[in-house]
Design an enzyme around this catalytic site. Structure first.
Site, PDB file in Angstrom:
ATOM      1  N   GLU A  80       0.850  -1.196   0.000  1.00 47.11           N
ATOM      2  CA  GLU A  80       0.000   0.000   0.000  1.00 47.11           C
ATOM      3  C   GLU A  80       0.880   1.238   0.000  1.00 47.11           C
ATOM      4  OE1 GLU A  80      -2.598  -0.333   3.353  1.00 47.11           O
ATOM      5  OE2 GLU A  80      -3.924  -1.739   2.347  1.00 47.11           O
ATOM      6  N   ASP A 224     -11.475   7.796 -21.678  1.00 50.77           N
ATOM      7  CA  ASP A 224     -11.355   6.383 -21.306  1.00 50.77           C
ATOM      8  C   ASP A 224     -10.962   5.631 -22.579  1.00 50.77           C
ATOM      9  OD1 ASP A 224     -11.695   3.716 -20.754  1.00 50.77           O
ATOM     10  OD2 ASP A 224     -13.674   3.939 -19.825  1.00 50.77           O
ATOM     11  N   LYS A 253      -6.597  -4.993 -23.247  1.00 48.38           N
ATOM     12  CA  LYS A 253      -7.303  -5.068 -24.537  1.00 48.38           C
ATOM     13  C   LYS A 253      -6.270  -4.893 -25.655  1.00 48.38           C
ATOM     14  CE  LYS A 253     -11.583  -3.795 -22.232  1.00 48.38           C
ATOM     15  NZ  LYS A 253     -12.683  -2.813 -22.081  1.00 48.38           N
ATOM     16  N   ARG A 259      -4.540  -8.378 -17.248  1.00 48.01           N
ATOM     17  CA  ARG A 259      -5.827  -7.799 -16.870  1.00 48.01           C
ATOM     18  C   ARG A 259      -5.585  -6.730 -15.803  1.00 48.01           C
ATOM     19  NH1 ARG A 259     -10.617  -9.149 -18.500  1.00 48.01           N
ATOM     20  NH2 ARG A 259      -9.492 -10.452 -19.968  1.00 48.01           N
TER      21      ARG A 259
END
Ligand SMILES: *Cc1c(COP(=O)(O)O)cnc(C)c1O
Length: 439
Positions: A80, A224, A253, A259
């Site tokens: 974190e 986006d 993509k 991912r």
């Protein structure tokens, strides 16, 4: 020397770099022996991907290097915070990995600031909204049925529930976003943010004009580029990053990475974005995925990737031309990118039937709405087809013509089981001639 009872260490020296990372287990024997149930299902999916034609516009095949980076001990770490400012110890290596990912992304997209921690596209968008908006604030986004994404204000999505989205449209004649209409909606509604960049839109986006409209009404300009990021990184499409306030993208993509997602922004917004991602939205980043993102960005910088991106577009245009030639109606009559949307309403078909018929011949596509679709999103009037995955397999224009013919034949013979079976065999033969690089 005082020893702790039961603790008798043997000095084995230290593990030499290189040897430590010998993946004895990467032939999957451990998985196979320990959990044959999951192993078998993974094998089934390998077979499916190998033998079938992937035309889902949002999918791709990662390289072996990206796969290997994901399957590492980096998954064991908690980190974190950000490089140099972590809330956990032991992050020297992770700091370096994350910094490399950030620097590569900055260079690829000419970004001033990059956050590589978002876990996926929708959470990245949630962080962007969280950084700039309060619940109830007004935002402009493209309608889902015109090519927008769920996270751009659809009523069933958090975005539509938390923020006051006003939707703009694509022109039903041209299939393109009508920028004059966007300008007049923006002037009337005075949104805090304008969202551009879509999931089922095949044309260049007028980034400069969007930014000018956003400036006129004092809105944050948010792009986006989840679908087109790889084409943009390869300079095959216009890049909004130097123009817009903030840009999000998935990494899996056209970018052909693991991912995940990232957010790019102007330096003036860097703190806001970083705070929104952590501690605002997420806990620990997925460090093994960060490493894989860095590897993918390294691949994207290579000349081969530029050739790949150009071929993705050429393939899509070849597919589009052949389908038009066979009598299909393509939204906007063609494409500038990696996808097309086909309006099947004149063929007496709906998207779900077409999807199921093509599945029977081993061709995966996704059903899609068309602008002003009279049918609901679960069973819309169109299908969306994309070329990123088949281009990774090395297919070119000649294969696109053949694929268009198979699609046409299958859709025209949806009740002819013999015909569908024989097409399936032909599809499989072609697939086996173009192996997936990582399999
Ligand atoms: C795919 C996509 C997303 C969502 O990405 P997930 O990783 O599936 O959450 C967001 N925006 C657009 C435009 C997309 O196409």
């Amino acid at each position: 020397m005082v020893r702790t009872p039961g603790f008798h260490p043997v000095n084995r020296g230290s593990i030499p770099l290189g040897a430590a990372i010998k993946y004895k287990n990467m032939d999957y024997t451990n998985l196979k022996n320990q959990d044959s149930e999951i192993f078998l299902n993974i094998e089934r999916e390998v077979k499916r991907q190998t033998e079938e034609m992937e035309l889902i516009a949002s999918e791709n095949y990662v390289s072996k290097a990206v796969l290997e980076a994901m399957a590492t001990v980096l998954t064991n770490k908690y980190s974190e915070g950000y490089p140099g400012k972590r809330y956990y110890g032991g992050n020297q290596v992770i700091d370096d990995v994350e910094t490399i990912a950030i620097e590569r992304a900055k260079k690829l997209f000419q970004a001033e600031h990059v956050n590589v921690q978002p876990l996926s596209g929708s959470p990245a968008n949630a962080s962007v909204y969280f950084a700039f908006l309060k619940p109830g604030d007004k935002v402009l986004g493209l309608r889902l049925d015109h090519g927008g994404h769920l996270s751009h204000g659809h009523p069933v999505n958090f975005s539509g529930l938390l923020y006051d989205f006003v939707q703009y449209s694509a022109d039903s004649e041209t299939g393109r976003v009508d920028m004059d209409a966007v300008e007049s909606i923006a002037k009337k509604e005075k949104p805090k943010m304008i969202v551009a960049g879509y999931s089922a839109y095949s044309r260049e986006i007028e980034w400069q004009r969007f930014k000018e409209i956003a400036d006129q009404v004092g809105a944050i300009a948010f792009a986006d580029i989840a679908h087109t990021a790889g084409l943009i990184a390869a300079n095959e499409m216009d890049n909004p990053v130097p123009i817009f306030d903030v840009v999000s993208t998935t990494t899996h993509k056209t970018l052909r990475g693991p991912r995940g997602a990232m957010i790019m922004c102007k330096t003036e917004h860097a703190k806001k974005i970083d705070r929104a991602v952590f501690p605002g939205m997420q806990g620990g980043p997925h460090d093994h995925i960060t490493a894989a993102k860095a590897v993918a960005f390294g691949e994207t910088q290579k000349p081969e990737f530029k050739i790949y991106a150009r071929q993705v577009i050429k393939n899509c245009q070849a597919l589009s031309d052949k389908l038009i030639n066979l009598g299909y109606k393509i939204i906007s009559n063609g494409t500038d990118n990696h996808l097309i949307v086909i309006d099947l309403s004149k063929n007496g078909l709906v998207g779900k039937d077409a999807e199921q018929t093509l599945e029977q011949v081993g061709i995966s596509i996704s059903r899609s709405t068309i602008p002003n679709d009279p049918n609901p999103p679960y069973n819309p009037s169109g299908i969306r087809i994309g070329t990123p995955a088949i281009t990774t397999r090395g297919m070119k224009e000649a294969e696109m013509e053949q694929i268009a013919v198979w699609i046409d034949n299958a859709l025209n013979n949806k009740n002819n089981q013999n015909k569908l079976t024989s097409i399936k065999e032909e599809v499989k033969t072609m697939c086996l001639n173009f192996p997936i690089p990582s399999i």
